[in-house]
Design an enzyme around this catalytic site. Structure first.
Site, PDB file in Angstrom:
ATOM      1  N   ARG A  49     104.513  93.668  17.797  1.00 44.21           N
ATOM      2  CA  ARG A  49     104.788  94.803  18.674  1.00 44.21           C
ATOM      3  C   ARG A  49     105.107  96.034  17.826  1.00 44.21           C
ATOM      4  O   ARG A  49     105.291  95.928  16.627  1.00 44.21           O
ATOM      5  CB  ARG A  49     105.930  94.472  19.641  1.00 44.21           C
ATOM      6  CG  ARG A  49     107.072  93.803  18.889  1.00 44.21           C
ATOM      7  CD  ARG A  49     108.435  94.192  19.287  1.00 44.21           C
ATOM      8  NE  ARG A  49     108.663  95.608  19.255  1.00 44.21           N
ATOM      9  CZ  ARG A  49     108.994  96.300  18.150  1.00 44.21           C
ATOM     10  NH1 ARG A  49     109.084  95.717  16.949  1.00 44.21           N
ATOM     11  NH2 ARG A  49     109.234  97.601  18.211  1.00 44.21           N
ATOM     12  N   GLY A  50     105.222  97.191  18.527  1.00 47.75           N
ATOM     13  CA  GLY A  50     105.404  98.438  17.798  1.00 47.75           C
ATOM     14  C   GLY A  50     104.020  99.030  17.573  1.00 47.75           C
ATOM     15  O   GLY A  50     103.088  98.312  17.171  1.00 47.75           O
ATOM     16  N   ALA A  51     103.882 100.324  17.861  1.00 49.57           N
ATOM     17  CA  ALA A  51     102.546 100.929  17.918  1.00 49.57           C
ATOM     18  C   ALA A  51     101.681 100.705  16.666  1.00 49.57           C
ATOM     19  O   ALA A  51     100.558 100.191  16.770  1.00 49.57           O
ATOM     20  CB  ALA A  51     102.680 102.413  18.244  1.00 49.57           C
ATOM     21  N   GLN A 199     114.928  95.049  21.705  1.00 49.45           N
ATOM     22  CA  GLN A 199     114.370  95.317  20.369  1.00 49.45           C
ATOM     23  C   GLN A 199     115.400  95.983  19.451  1.00 49.45           C
ATOM     24  O   GLN A 199     115.373  95.812  18.238  1.00 49.45           O
ATOM     25  CB  GLN A 199     113.128  96.223  20.468  1.00 49.45           C
ATOM     26  CG  GLN A 199     111.907  95.570  21.082  1.00 49.45           C
ATOM     27  CD  GLN A 199     111.830  95.775  22.579  1.00 49.45           C
ATOM     28  OE1 GLN A 199     112.839  95.909  23.252  1.00 49.45           O
ATOM     29  NE2 GLN A 199     110.626  95.774  23.120  1.00 49.45           N
ATOM     30  N   ASP A 240     104.845 105.826  20.812  1.00 43.97           N
ATOM     31  CA  ASP A 240     103.676 104.990  21.129  1.00 43.97           C
ATOM     32  C   ASP A 240     102.433 105.825  21.400  1.00 43.97           C
ATOM     33  O   ASP A 240     101.312 105.359  21.212  1.00 43.97           O
ATOM     34  CB  ASP A 240     103.975 104.097  22.329  1.00 43.97           C
ATOM     35  CG  ASP A 240     104.900 102.972  21.910  1.00 43.97           C
ATOM     36  OD1 ASP A 240     106.122 103.175  21.913  1.00 43.97           O
ATOM     37  OD2 ASP A 240     104.390 101.910  21.516  1.00 43.97           O
ATOM     38  N   LYS A 251     109.573 103.754  23.948  1.00 40.71           N
ATOM     39  CA  LYS A 251     110.243 102.707  24.739  1.00 40.71           C
ATOM     40  C   LYS A 251     111.066 103.278  25.888  1.00 40.71           C
ATOM     41  O   LYS A 251     111.744 104.293  25.714  1.00 40.71           O
ATOM     42  CB  LYS A 251     111.123 101.882  23.783  1.00 40.71           C
ATOM     43  CG  LYS A 251     111.935 100.784  24.409  1.00 40.71           C
ATOM     44  CD  LYS A 251     111.120  99.815  25.234  1.00 40.71           C
ATOM     45  CE  LYS A 251     109.982  99.192  24.466  1.00 40.71           C
ATOM     46  NZ  LYS A 251     108.992  98.520  25.363  1.00 40.71           N
TER      47      LYS A 251
HETATM   48  O1  MRU Z   1     107.328  97.326  23.585  1.00 42.44           O
HETATM   49  P1  MRU Z   1     107.409  97.575  22.112  1.00 42.44           P
HETATM   50  O2  MRU Z   1     108.475  96.796  21.448  1.00 42.44           O
HETATM   51  O3  MRU Z   1     106.067  97.441  21.448  1.00 42.44           O
HETATM   52  O4  MRU Z   1     107.814  99.114  22.007  1.00 42.44           O
HETATM   53  C1  MRU Z   1     107.887  99.682  20.729  1.00 42.44           C
HETATM   54  C2  MRU Z   1     108.374 101.084  20.711  1.00 42.44           C
HETATM   55  O5  MRU Z   1     108.610 101.691  21.730  1.00 42.44           O
HETATM   56  C3  MRU Z   1     108.490 101.728  19.360  1.00 42.44           C
HETATM   57  O6  MRU Z   1     109.507 102.668  19.349  1.00 42.44           O
HETATM   58  C4  MRU Z   1     107.169 102.451  19.019  1.00 42.44           C
HETATM   59  O7  MRU Z   1     106.079 101.580  19.173  1.00 42.44           O
HETATM   60  C5  MRU Z   1     107.170 103.004  17.651  1.00 42.44           C
HETATM   61  S1  MRU Z   1     107.035 101.789  16.418  1.00 42.44           S
HETATM   62  C6  MRU Z   1     106.951 102.521  14.915  1.00 42.44           C
END
Ligand code: MRU
Length: 352
Positions: A49-51, A199, A240, A251
């Site tokens: 997970r995470g962009a 998270q 994201d 998020k």
């Molecule tokens: O649902 P997730 O855990 O994938 O959400 C992740 C986020 O919102 C992060 O802040 C975002 O992807 C940036 S990661 C460098």
């Protein structure tokens, strides 16, 4: 050495190894994906997970997908490849890095269609590995560019996890903190726990503690109080998807934090790679917001905490308007007061 979030093992017929982030911080376990179905599932269920990490997973997912393609000529191969990218793109809608990674893989296949199918497969593998290596360098540059925003004795608040686990390694928002720490600065971080999937507490607190950074965990609804007490001098979060005018999806809860920061006169920063910008959309109104299952809210981590049959709304992201953002920290530099013009000035001819 940071742990690699996601890696390719072997040659074109190899597999993906990734940290199962759903088990952290209690268990550090790797899962292996051999086909597109398993990587789709890993993305969907937030094992990865995470962009930026999703972007890498998508690119590697393409390599898994083409393993299965039997096409004899490039045109048939490209048609099958399209099927693979559409499938992988259906896993999660909000982080544009996924679609950026998939589009880049398709573009490379197209540009190399005069090669044999086997050669195109090899080129795609090299491209996926290149995307991962580039991300490592980008994260370090983001850290370098943003570290000056953290001053000695600052309190820094962050939401969700934009750390090494959300990227190839090192992170975006957390990269700024890691770099400030490497520079010898003394500061404290407040990590919002980030309901419903935590998270912030499971991943951000874990990563910061491992790096020896002073971190205090708070529930999401404590941020206003902590700010009012004067404990926070800046907010740094990840992203994201960032629209052409600077509106930023991150998020769920991030928008609220930006309003709190504004009310308390605290600068709100976003740290993100250029691949998180979607210049094809004018504003945050056009960003698709993922909705996830009600059980994440009613049955978090195995315990029922709501009455049976209650209605639930569970959007995974929200949009922070550009006017609430003091600056966006990218690998190309800092975009102050994000707007169409200020973004274009720093990003130049970036293609979404
Ligand atoms: O649902 P997730 O855990 O994938 O959400 C992740 C986020 O919102 C992060 O802040 C975002 O992807 C940036 S990661 C460098």
């Amino acid at each position: 050495m940071p742990l690699p979030t996601i890696e390719w093992e072997g040659g074109v017929n190899g597999r993906v190894r990734l940290i199962d982030q759903t088990l952290l911080p209690n268990e550090l376990k790797y899962v292996y994906c051999d086909d597109t179905k398993s990587i789709w599932h890993a993305i969907k269920t937030l094992m990865v997970r995470g962009a930026p990490a999703i972007g890498i997973a998508g690119a590697m997912g393409v390599v898994l997908g083409v393993k299965e393609i039997q096409a004899k000529d490039a045109d048939a191969f490209l048609k099958e490849l399209k099927r693979v990218t559409i499938y992988l793109g259906s896993s999660r809608p909000t982080a544009v890095n996924l679609f950026w990674g998939l589009a880049r893989m398709e573009r490379v296949a197209q540009e190399n269609k005069d090669n044999s199918v086997q050669e195109i497969k090899e080129i795609l593998l090299q491209e996926a590995i290149k995307i991962e290596n580039e991300d490592k360098a980008i994260c370090r540059q983001i850290g370098e560019n943003g570290a000056g925003l953290i001053k000695d004795n600052n309190g820094v608040l962050t939401h969700c996890n934009a750390g090494g686990l959300a990227t190839a390694d090192y992170g975006t928002a957390l990269a700024v903190m890691f770099k400030a720490k490497e520079q010898g600065k003394r500061f404290k971080v407040f990590a919002d726990e980030t309901r419903p999937l935590l998270q912030g507490s499971r991943l951000t607190a874990w990563e910061l503690m491992q790096a020896g950074i002073d971190v205090t965990l708070i529930c999401d609804n404590m941020a206003a109080h902590v700010m009012k007490q004067g404990k926070v001098q800046c907010v740094i979060v990840g992203a994201d998807r960032i629209a052409a005018n600077g509106d930023t999806a991150n998020k769920i809860g991030t928008y609220g934090v930006s309003i709190l920061a504004k009310e308390h006169g605290i600068p709100f920063y976003v740290a993100a790679p250029v691949s998180t910008f979607d210049l094809s959309i004018k504003s945050g109104n056009d960003i698709p917001i993922e909705e996830r299952s009600p059980e994440e809210v009613t049955n978090g981590f195995g315990k029922r905490t709501a009455p049976e049959g209650v209605k639930v709304f569970n959007p995974a992201f929200d949009v922070t308007p550009a006017k609430n953002i003091a600056a966006i920290i990218t690998e190309k530099g800092i975009i102050k007061n994000p707007s169409v013009e200020n973004i274009q000035r720093v990003l130049g001819n970036h293609v979404s």
